[in-house]
Design a protein around this motif. Structure first.
Motif, PDB file in Angstrom:
ATOM      1  N   UNK A 174       1.025  -1.276   0.026  1.00 33.44           N
ATOM      2  CA  UNK A 174      -0.028  -0.003   0.094  1.00 33.44           C
ATOM      3  C   UNK A 174       1.131   1.234   0.107  1.00 33.44           C
ATOM      4  N   UNK A 175       1.849   1.446   0.827  1.00 32.09           N
ATOM      5  CA  UNK A 175       2.588   2.403   0.908  1.00 32.09           C
ATOM      6  C   UNK A 175       3.479   2.496  -0.430  1.00 32.09           C
ATOM      7  N   UNK A 176       4.001   1.501  -1.056  1.00 32.31           N
ATOM      8  CA  UNK A 176       4.765   1.629  -2.361  1.00 32.31           C
ATOM      9  C   UNK A 176       3.647   2.140  -3.557  1.00 32.31           C
ATOM     10  N   UNK A 177       2.218   1.515  -3.465  1.00 34.50           N
ATOM     11  CA  UNK A 177       1.259   1.949  -4.331  1.00 34.50           C
ATOM     12  C   UNK A 177       0.964   3.420  -4.154  1.00 34.50           C
ATOM     13  N   UNK A 178       0.821   3.871  -3.147  1.00 36.19           N
ATOM     14  CA  UNK A 178       0.683   5.364  -2.775  1.00 36.19           C
ATOM     15  C   UNK A 178       1.725   6.208  -3.464  1.00 36.19           C
ATOM     16  N   UNK A 179       3.011   5.543  -3.302  1.00 39.27           N
ATOM     17  CA  UNK A 179       4.159   6.436  -3.544  1.00 39.27           C
ATOM     18  C   UNK A 179       4.363   6.788  -5.018  1.00 39.27           C
ATOM     19  N   UNK A 180       3.905   5.444  -5.923  1.00 39.24           N
ATOM     20  CA  UNK A 180       4.322   5.586  -7.407  1.00 39.24           C
ATOM     21  C   UNK A 180       2.758   6.025  -8.019  1.00 39.24           C
ATOM     22  N   UNK A 181       1.682   6.192  -7.161  1.00 40.39           N
ATOM     23  CA  UNK A 181       0.569   6.860  -7.695  1.00 40.39           C
ATOM     24  C   UNK A 181      -0.439   5.629  -8.202  1.00 40.39           C
ATOM     25  N   UNK A 182      -0.315   4.447  -7.686  1.00 42.32           N
ATOM     26  CA  UNK A 182      -1.339   3.487  -8.349  1.00 42.32           C
ATOM     27  C   UNK A 182      -2.551   3.480  -7.193  1.00 42.32           C
ATOM     28  N   UNK A 183      -2.241   3.937  -6.063  1.00 44.88           N
ATOM     29  CA  UNK A 183      -3.335   3.978  -4.983  1.00 44.88           C
ATOM     30  C   UNK A 183      -3.669   5.302  -4.676  1.00 44.88           C
ATOM     31  N   UNK A 184      -4.843   5.864  -4.733  1.00 40.57           N
ATOM     32  CA  UNK A 184      -5.125   7.061  -4.227  1.00 40.57           C
ATOM     33  C   UNK A 184      -4.613   7.305  -2.834  1.00 40.57           C
ATOM     34  N   UNK A 185      -4.106   8.721  -2.438  1.00 44.63           N
ATOM     35  CA  UNK A 185      -3.558   8.860  -0.955  1.00 44.63           C
ATOM     36  C   UNK A 185      -4.727   8.631   0.014  1.00 44.63           C
ATOM     37  N   UNK A 186      -5.768   9.280  -0.274  1.00 42.74           N
ATOM     38  CA  UNK A 186      -6.758   9.090   0.812  1.00 42.74           C
ATOM     39  C   UNK A 186      -7.297   7.609   1.072  1.00 42.74           C
ATOM     40  N   UNK A 187      -7.583   6.960  -0.152  1.00 42.07           N
ATOM     41  CA  UNK A 187      -7.916   5.654  -0.030  1.00 42.07           C
ATOM     42  C   UNK A 187      -6.849   4.793   0.631  1.00 42.07           C
ATOM     43  N   UNK A 188      -5.421   5.042   0.274  1.00 39.78           N
ATOM     44  CA  UNK A 188      -4.430   4.394   0.889  1.00 39.78           C
ATOM     45  C   UNK A 188      -4.368   4.407   2.302  1.00 39.78           C
ATOM     46  N   UNK A 189      -4.488   5.813   2.761  1.00 38.84           N
ATOM     47  CA  UNK A 189      -4.478   5.888   4.092  1.00 38.84           C
ATOM     48  C   UNK A 189      -5.442   5.481   4.980  1.00 38.84           C
ATOM     49  N   UNK A 190      -6.435   5.279   4.553  1.00 41.65           N
ATOM     50  CA  UNK A 190      -7.742   4.438   5.077  1.00 41.65           C
ATOM     51  C   UNK A 190      -7.326   2.966   5.324  1.00 41.65           C
TER      52      UNK A 190
END
Length: 120
Positions: free
Chosen positions: A76-92
């Motif tokens: 999840x952290x990596x996905x957020x960092x590279x833009x695969x996962x939206x930041x807000x969804x990732x934080x949740x």
């Protein structure tokens, strides 16, 4: 099936579904495959452990679920960092993952205490 009554299993299933939904448009198939497998593995290991015949095996599978959860958090952290996962969804998803990990830790403690009592 005993596992269907566990709140931690229900939450792990919802988290897995959320990860599938959040990554369905990711074109990096290796990443998408890995993160969905990790998420799916959490609930699956909880279920498999609950259906085992011994507390030792049950505990072992709960530890496997925690391991899969650590993998998922990393992804999840990596996905957020590279833009695969939206930041807000990732934080949740991170918050939910950490809460599930805490629930698993408590469940493991309870099962280990049950095991100690039966070995006396």
């Amino acid at each position: 099936m005993r596992f269907e009554k566990l709140g931690v299993w229900k939450r792990a299933c919802r988290l897995s579904s959320d990860i599938y939904k959040q990554t369905k448009l990711v074109r990096d198939f290796g990443f998408r495959d890995q993160i969905t497998r990790s998420a799916l593995s959490v609930a699956s290991n909880i279920a498999e452990g609950e259906e085992r015949n011994s507390l030792k095996e049950n505990i072992r599978f709960l530890y496997c679920a925690k391991g899969s959860l650590a993998e998922l958090l990393t992804q999840i952290y990596i996905g957020m960092d590279v833009g695969y996962i939206h930041k807000e969804s990732g934080r949740e998803a991170i918050v939910e993952s950490k809460q599930i990990a805490a629930m698993l830790s408590r469940l493991i403690q309870v099962k280990q205490e049950q095991l100690r009592r039966t070995e006396r």
